[in-house]
Design a protein around this motif. Structure first.
Motif, PDB file in Angstrom:
ATOM      1  N   ASN A 123      26.024  -5.163  35.629  1.00  0.00           N
ATOM      2  CA  ASN A 123      25.047  -5.713  34.681  1.00  0.00           C
ATOM      3  C   ASN A 123      24.815  -4.813  33.470  1.00  0.00           C
ATOM      4  O   ASN A 123      23.704  -4.717  32.961  1.00  0.00           O
ATOM      5  CB  ASN A 123      23.711  -5.954  35.396  1.00  0.00           C
ATOM      6  N   THR A 124      25.827  -4.129  33.015  1.00  0.00           N
ATOM      7  CA  THR A 124      25.657  -3.212  31.879  1.00  0.00           C
ATOM      8  C   THR A 124      25.395  -3.987  30.585  1.00  0.00           C
ATOM      9  O   THR A 124      25.812  -5.143  30.467  1.00  0.00           O
ATOM     10  CB  THR A 124      26.918  -2.336  31.688  1.00  0.00           C
ATOM     11  N   PRO A 125      24.723  -3.347  29.600  1.00  0.00           N
ATOM     12  CA  PRO A 125      24.177  -1.993  29.651  1.00  0.00           C
ATOM     13  C   PRO A 125      22.946  -1.948  30.539  1.00  0.00           C
ATOM     14  O   PRO A 125      22.054  -2.764  30.396  1.00  0.00           O
ATOM     15  CB  PRO A 125      23.803  -1.704  28.187  1.00  0.00           C
ATOM     16  N   SER A 126      22.935  -0.996  31.454  1.00  0.00           N
ATOM     17  CA  SER A 126      21.844  -0.940  32.427  1.00  0.00           C
ATOM     18  C   SER A 126      21.260   0.466  32.478  1.00  0.00           C
ATOM     19  O   SER A 126      21.785   1.384  31.839  1.00  0.00           O
ATOM     20  CB  SER A 126      22.364  -1.391  33.789  1.00  0.00           C
ATOM     21  N   LYS A 127      20.184   0.580  33.264  1.00  0.00           N
ATOM     22  CA  LYS A 127      19.477   1.864  33.269  1.00  0.00           C
ATOM     23  C   LYS A 127      18.913   2.188  34.642  1.00  0.00           C
ATOM     24  O   LYS A 127      18.494   1.290  35.369  1.00  0.00           O
ATOM     25  CB  LYS A 127      18.255   1.795  32.327  1.00  0.00           C
ATOM     26  N   ILE A 128      18.847   3.485  34.908  1.00  0.00           N
ATOM     27  CA  ILE A 128      18.055   3.992  36.037  1.00  0.00           C
ATOM     28  C   ILE A 128      16.960   4.855  35.422  1.00  0.00           C
ATOM     29  O   ILE A 128      17.235   5.694  34.552  1.00  0.00           O
ATOM     30  CB  ILE A 128      18.913   4.854  36.988  1.00  0.00           C
ATOM     31  N   VAL A 129      15.736   4.617  35.848  1.00  0.00           N
ATOM     32  CA  VAL A 129      14.608   5.428  35.365  1.00  0.00           C
ATOM     33  C   VAL A 129      13.977   6.086  36.588  1.00  0.00           C
ATOM     34  O   VAL A 129      13.389   5.395  37.430  1.00  0.00           O
ATOM     35  CB  VAL A 129      13.565   4.535  34.639  1.00  0.00           C
ATOM     36  N   ASN A 130      14.140   7.388  36.722  1.00  0.00           N
ATOM     37  CA  ASN A 130      13.567   8.087  37.881  1.00  0.00           C
ATOM     38  C   ASN A 130      12.264   8.765  37.499  1.00  0.00           C
ATOM     39  O   ASN A 130      12.222   9.587  36.565  1.00  0.00           O
ATOM     40  CB  ASN A 130      14.552   9.139  38.406  1.00  0.00           C
ATOM     41  N   ILE A 131      11.202   8.407  38.228  1.00  0.00           N
ATOM     42  CA  ILE A 131       9.915   9.067  37.982  1.00  0.00           C
ATOM     43  C   ILE A 131       9.918  10.367  38.788  1.00  0.00           C
ATOM     44  O   ILE A 131       9.803  10.356  40.027  1.00  0.00           O
ATOM     45  CB  ILE A 131       8.716   8.174  38.387  1.00  0.00           C
ATOM     46  N   VAL A 132      10.112  11.457  38.097  1.00  0.00           N
ATOM     47  CA  VAL A 132      10.191  12.768  38.751  1.00  0.00           C
ATOM     48  C   VAL A 132       8.794  13.397  38.647  1.00  0.00           C
ATOM     49  O   VAL A 132       7.802  12.790  39.039  1.00  0.00           O
ATOM     50  CB  VAL A 132      11.310  13.620  38.100  1.00  0.00           C
ATOM     51  N   SER A 133       8.656  14.561  38.008  1.00  0.00           N
ATOM     52  CA  SER A 133       7.346  15.218  37.841  1.00  0.00           C
ATOM     53  C   SER A 133       7.565  16.540  37.133  1.00  0.00           C
ATOM     54  O   SER A 133       8.639  17.146  37.268  1.00  0.00           O
ATOM     55  CB  SER A 133       6.725  15.486  39.211  1.00  0.00           C
ATOM     56  N   ILE A 134       6.520  17.025  36.463  1.00  0.00           N
ATOM     57  CA  ILE A 134       6.623  18.390  35.914  1.00  0.00           C
ATOM     58  C   ILE A 134       6.699  19.401  37.064  1.00  0.00           C
ATOM     59  O   ILE A 134       7.104  20.538  36.857  1.00  0.00           O
ATOM     60  CB  ILE A 134       5.451  18.761  34.973  1.00  0.00           C
ATOM     61  N   ALA A 135       6.315  18.945  38.281  1.00  0.00           N
ATOM     62  CA  ALA A 135       6.435  19.831  39.451  1.00  0.00           C
ATOM     63  C   ALA A 135       7.883  20.243  39.684  1.00  0.00           C
ATOM     64  O   ALA A 135       8.158  21.235  40.355  1.00  0.00           O
ATOM     65  CB  ALA A 135       5.897  19.131  40.697  1.00  0.00           C
TER      66      ALA A 135
END
Ligand code: NAP
Length: 243
Positions: A123-135
């Motif tokens: 399904n490009t153009p596609s994206k992964i958005v990972n919610i990480v942390s300043i930790a």
């Protein structure tokens, strides 16, 4: 600029906190469909919009992940938001809490990326958005196990960004500071509400920003770390020892 208008988005941990706000912000952006996933779908709020499709998903359960992939083969934007949080220091923290944070934040998110990689490639153009942390890069003794799980996730995010770069899948790392959700219940910090933070995250995703810090506290820490990592260590050391 790649807008989220008409996009099909999947968000984990969508029943509360930042995840719930990301669903609302995605609706405002004009997404075509939003798979709002939660461990317990009965806890999902009524978003009052037919574009929201509720799906049951515990990201530590591989069988459930595969079922969700089958139902959501049109996903174009995968937002890995679900996360667990167990406080404790390296020397005294419960190992079971550290293991759970690693199982959820690191392995759970990795399993999501693996399971959805072929869908996203189709399904490009596609994206992964990972919610990480300043930790991920801050020395935080009182939440050291959680911080280690986010460091691991940050590292995985940077690696998979390169792995997927030639396949039309963009990978974003989001590193927020403290946000006013259940995760910070009882804290008296002055924190931004998740609704505003979610909007900023999606604005920055649309703008193509790969490393996203959506709030002022996070930016302060990120800038101190960029300037000199030991400077950030000194700030947290003073906080930890009450100096
Ligand atoms: N708040 C902050 O200050 C802050 C800062 C930086 C990064 N973050 C990250 O932002 C993300 C969202 O956190 P939040 O602040 O919105 O916290 P939250 O209000 O505690 O929400 C956490 C969400 O993750 C879900 N979750 C936990 N374990 C899960 C699992 N195994 N499978 C599926 N869902 C699971 C929870 O579901 P249940 O309701 O079923 O428990 C809930 O929906 C997390 O990754 C967190 O680490 C938060």
């Amino acid at each position: 600029m790649q807008t989220l208008k008409e996009k099909v988005i999947l968000i984990t941990g969508a029943n509360r906190g930042i995840g719930k706000s990301l669903v609302k912000a995605s609706l405002e952006k004009g997404a075509r469909k939003i798979y709002a996933t939660a461990r317990d779908v009965s806890k999902l709020p009524n978003f009052g919009d037919e574009r929201v499709i509720p799906l049951e998903l515990d990201i530590t359960d591989k069988a459930q992940i595969l079922k969700v992939v089958e139902k959501a083969r049109d996903v174009e934007i995968l937002i890995n938001n679900a996360g667990s949080f167990n406080p404790g220091t390296i020397l005294d923290g419960e190992i079971s809490g550290m293991e759970l944070d690693m199982k959820t934040n690191y392995y759970g998110t990795i399993n999501m990326m693996r399971a959805f990689s072929l869908v996203l490639e189709k399904n490009t153009p596609s994206k992964i958005v990972n919610i990480v942390s300043i930790a991920a890069y801050s020395p935080l003794p009182s939440i050291a196990g959680y911080a280690a799980s986010k460091s691991a996730l940050f590292s995985a995010t940077l690696s998979v960004r390169i792995e997927l770069a030639k396949k039309g899948i963009t990978v974003h790392a989001v590193n927020p500071g403290a946000i006013d959700t259940d995760m910070n219940k009882g804290s008296n910090w002055d924190m931004p509400a998740p609704d505003g933070v979610a909007k900023i995250i999606l604005d920055k995703v649309e703008a193509g920003e790969l490393d996203i810090v959506p709030d002022e506290m996070g930016l302060g820490m990120f800038n101190a770390w960029k300037e000199e990592p030991s400077k950030l260590a000194e700030i947290f050391s003073n906080m930890y020892h009450g100096e």
